[in-house]
Enzyme design. Sequence first.
Site, PDB file in Angstrom:
ATOM      1  N   GLU A 284      16.023 -16.593 -11.884  1.00 19.27           N
ATOM      2  CA  GLU A 284      15.577 -15.211 -12.063  1.00 19.27           C
ATOM      3  C   GLU A 284      14.797 -15.078 -13.381  1.00 19.27           C
ATOM      4  O   GLU A 284      13.775 -14.391 -13.442  1.00 19.27           O
ATOM      5  CB  GLU A 284      16.785 -14.268 -12.006  1.00 19.27           C
TER       6      GLU A 284
ATOM      7  N   ASN B  52      -0.630   1.953   6.032  1.00 18.78           N
ATOM      8  CA  ASN B  52       0.147   0.949   5.304  1.00 18.78           C
ATOM      9  C   ASN B  52       0.713   0.007   6.352  1.00 18.78           C
ATOM     10  O   ASN B  52       1.358   0.461   7.296  1.00 18.78           O
ATOM     11  CB  ASN B  52       1.272   1.651   4.528  1.00 18.78           C
ATOM     12  N   GLY B  53       0.461  -1.292   6.205  1.00 18.53           N
ATOM     13  CA  GLY B  53       0.988  -2.248   7.176  1.00 18.53           C
ATOM     14  C   GLY B  53      -0.104  -3.174   7.670  1.00 18.53           C
ATOM     15  O   GLY B  53      -1.154  -3.303   7.038  1.00 18.53           O
TER      16      GLY B  53
ATOM     17  N   CYS C 244       0.855  -1.177   0.000  1.00 15.27           N
ATOM     18  CA  CYS C 244       0.000   0.000   0.000  1.00 15.27           C
ATOM     19  C   CYS C 244       0.892   1.228   0.000  1.00 15.27           C
ATOM     20  O   CYS C 244       2.020   1.182   0.460  1.00 15.27           O
ATOM     21  CB  CYS C 244      -0.925   0.108   1.207  1.00 15.27           C
TER      22      CYS C 244
ATOM     23  N   GLU D 214       6.118 -13.782 -13.289  1.00 10.47           N
ATOM     24  CA  GLU D 214       5.604 -12.533 -12.702  1.00 10.47           C
ATOM     25  C   GLU D 214       4.785 -11.725 -13.709  1.00 10.47           C
ATOM     26  O   GLU D 214       3.724 -11.219 -13.380  1.00 10.47           O
ATOM     27  CB  GLU D 214       6.768 -11.634 -12.268  1.00 10.47           C
TER      28      GLU D 214
ATOM     29  N   LYS E 189      10.913 -13.878 -13.674  1.00 13.15           N
ATOM     30  CA  LYS E 189      10.455 -12.761 -14.523  1.00 13.15           C
ATOM     31  C   LYS E 189       9.287 -13.211 -15.382  1.00 13.15           C
ATOM     32  O   LYS E 189       8.290 -12.528 -15.493  1.00 13.15           O
ATOM     33  CB  LYS E 189      11.568 -12.262 -15.451  1.00 13.15           C
TER      34      LYS E 189
ATOM     35  N   TRP F 213      -3.085  -2.474  -1.552  1.00  8.20           N
ATOM     36  CA  TRP F 213      -2.785  -3.869  -1.889  1.00  8.20           C
ATOM     37  C   TRP F 213      -3.417  -4.670  -0.763  1.00  8.20           C
ATOM     38  O   TRP F 213      -2.943  -4.658   0.363  1.00  8.20           O
ATOM     39  CB  TRP F 213      -1.278  -4.086  -1.948  1.00  8.20           C
TER      40      TRP F 213
ATOM     41  N   HIS G 123      16.184 -35.984 -13.014  1.00  8.85           N
ATOM     42  CA  HIS G 123      15.622 -36.466 -11.746  1.00  8.85           C
ATOM     43  C   HIS G 123      14.167 -36.036 -11.573  1.00  8.85           C
ATOM     44  O   HIS G 123      13.693 -35.910 -10.437  1.00  8.85           O
ATOM     45  CB  HIS G 123      16.484 -35.970 -10.581  1.00  8.85           C
TER      46      HIS G 123
ATOM     47  N   LYS H 154       5.513  -4.114  -5.359  1.00  5.18           N
ATOM     48  CA  LYS H 154       6.965  -3.970  -5.434  1.00  5.18           C
ATOM     49  C   LYS H 154       7.622  -4.051  -4.067  1.00  5.18           C
ATOM     50  O   LYS H 154       8.643  -4.683  -3.877  1.00  5.18           O
ATOM     51  CB  LYS H 154       7.314  -2.634  -6.083  1.00  5.18           C
TER      52      LYS H 154
ATOM     53  N   ARG I 100       3.280   0.084  -5.332  1.00  2.00           N
ATOM     54  CA  ARG I 100       3.171  -0.566  -4.025  1.00  2.00           C
ATOM     55  C   ARG I 100       1.862  -1.338  -3.864  1.00  2.00           C
ATOM     56  O   ARG I 100       1.712  -2.126  -2.922  1.00  2.00           O
ATOM     57  CB  ARG I 100       3.268   0.477  -2.905  1.00  2.00           C
TER      58      ARG I 100
HETATM   59  C1  G6P Z   1       8.748  -8.114  -4.071  1.00  2.00           C
HETATM   60  C2  G6P Z   1       9.080  -7.566  -5.438  1.00  2.00           C
HETATM   61  C3  G6P Z   1      10.307  -8.273  -5.988  1.00  2.00           C
HETATM   62  C4  G6P Z   1      11.464  -8.138  -5.014  1.00  2.00           C
HETATM   63  C5  G6P Z   1      11.099  -8.642  -3.621  1.00  2.00           C
HETATM   64  C6  G6P Z   1      12.159  -8.279  -2.589  1.00  2.00           C
HETATM   65  O1  G6P Z   1       8.312  -9.423  -4.182  1.00  2.00           O
HETATM   66  O2  G6P Z   1       7.986  -7.737  -6.311  1.00  2.00           O
HETATM   67  O3  G6P Z   1      10.669  -7.686  -7.226  1.00  2.00           O
HETATM   68  O4  G6P Z   1      12.562  -8.845  -5.496  1.00  2.00           O
HETATM   69  O5  G6P Z   1       9.875  -8.039  -3.190  1.00  2.00           O
HETATM   70  O6  G6P Z   1      12.210  -6.892  -2.462  1.00  2.00           O
HETATM   71  P1  G6P Z   1      13.480  -6.079  -1.990  1.00  2.00           P
HETATM   72  O7  G6P Z   1      13.046  -4.648  -2.049  1.00  2.00           O
HETATM   73  O8  G6P Z   1      13.771  -6.533  -0.580  1.00  2.00           O
HETATM   74  O9  G6P Z   1      14.604  -6.395  -2.898  1.00  2.00           O
END
Ligand code: G6P
Length: 610
Positions: free
Chosen positions: A483, A100-101, A2, A490, A487, A75, A506, A605, A27
């Site tokens: 990674e 927020n929280g 949020c 996501e 991506k 969120w 395996h 994010k 956010r």
């Molecule tokens: C969220 C974001 C990711 C990020 C992760 C960790 O899941 O969507 O992109 O890698 O948080 O965030 P940080 O700010 O700790 O790297």
Amino acid sequence: MCGIVGAVSERDVQGILLEGLRRLEYRGYDSAGMAVIGGDHSVQRAREVGKVASLAAAMKTNPLAGHLGIAHTRWATHGEPSQINAHPHMSGDRLAIVHNGIIENYQELREELRGEGFEFTSQTDTEVVAHLIEKNYRSLGSLYDSVRAAIARLRGAYALAVVHADEPDHLVVCREGSPLVIGVGIGENFIASDQLALLPVTDRFMFLEEGDIADIRKDGIAILDREGQSVEREITRFEHGADSADKGEYRHFMLKEIYEQPRVIKATMEGRVTNTRVLEQALGTDAENLLENVRHVQIIACGTSYHAGMVARYWIEELAGVPCSVEVASEFRYRKHVIQQDTLFLCISQSGETADTLAALRQAKKAGFRAALAICNVPGSSLVRESDLVIMTQAGPEIGVASTKAFTTQLTALLIFTLALARQNGLPEEQEAEIVKAIHLVPGQVSDVLALDGEIAEMSKAFMDKHHSLFLGRGSQFPVALEGALKLKEISYIHAEAYPAGELKHGPLALVDSEMPVVTVAPNNDLVEKLKSNLEEVRARGGELFVFADKMANVKPDEGIHVMQLPSVHPITAPIVYTVPLQLLSYHVAVLKGTDVDQPRNLAKSVTVE
Ligand code: G6P
């Protein structure tokens, strides 16, 4: 998660708040709302389900006029995304709050307040706080005192901003476990979850400490710390250009951020490496002392940052000869540990506000680690403030939810750190010089990969109708494969799994057929011959292979094998360069599928809740 934003000014605040929300949308974006105290000293509120654009559209027809206001982009954690659950929440018609929280004890407070006659209209934990403050207000008659008394009863993590129609000249904010920054203006002041939200109106910021509560007026800011002592918090200037929260010529933030990588990787190297060596002092005045005698490194992170940590483990063990463990923060924080002597605790986080990472750091500080080092992208974030040693990545604000430039700059910073540690542990000068030379080549190599964008876009068509995919890599390319898979899932919502190539037989091989594209990252390192056998295993099952390899790896295109030739890179820096084509691949698949690239469904994010 949020995002919250607030303003008190001589001018109308609606525009400032809406722009702030747009910039905070990364956010959370399932609903948005705003409350403004109008000239008639009443609270006017607007709330809409969906993105900030829906709120903005609604407010075009029904604008809110006033000089004091708060706003929120959500969120969902407690209660579905709906207008009723959207913030600001109110108690009666005079008090409004954004949060927020997470309030952990909201159920018991809710029962108590209900018993006292307060009526709840939402399923959120936030509404409890609104009523609790209003209850205090009835006896204390001061918003500031009422907020202070209320937060004494809250358990959990929160950043709050509260306004009351009876006190139309100020807002009261506080933070405990969630980020909050004050933007300092001239004759006006602001608050937000992130400085980015306020860049159009100020570049001067004050970061609240945990437990602080602040009274924000047009012409003054007063802060009390947790103990109730009046405190001053330093004002810092925002360093990056104010346009960094703008898409510019790009269609999406993610693409812009992918293209920024050569520049930001270079910026992350700047001042930290000469032509031949790493400048240890550039890691902090105390770096030499803290890195001396480190016998073990414990890395903690989440998401993409965790993948950066996994790559670093290969580097740290290979170059520094120091054992290294890597764990996701949400696991680490809830188990018992055996802490080896002289262990360096290393947190990696783009935002510096990820709740699990911060909790792990706070535990570690009590648990007897040698020191805490942070690799972080946001100056002034909680992680930066609470660590002993900090290496800032210079990625600049990253807006796309799917992390790209943050990852490659984290890798750059981690490699520089590894070399500093390795020197302490006897890495020969020539080897350091060879790797430093390789690091200098990375920005150019990343630009070469970006030049393949058109070809990668072409390749992405093969993924558009698929539901599943596999990513393979060996050694330090395994985390790159992880990674790449992250991506793709996501932003395109295609199920993607990554495996160390040697594990293929395996289990996952059973899934391989023509409907399961297999992506492989194959720089020319000493594992490439083994990797080629793994590729044959896929081919023999009718699987279609997409291989990113350098010329020397000698992987030939054939039926069922598509090869994208990448520049020749040093094996140590290869994970940085090989990440980039996978970012582009996911990006193009998502664009073809028409998904929301910058704000993928269900994600946020900055995960400032558990
Ligand atoms: C969220 C974001 C990711 C990020 C992760 C960790 O899941 O969507 O992109 O890698 O948080 O965030 P940080 O700010 O700790 O790297």
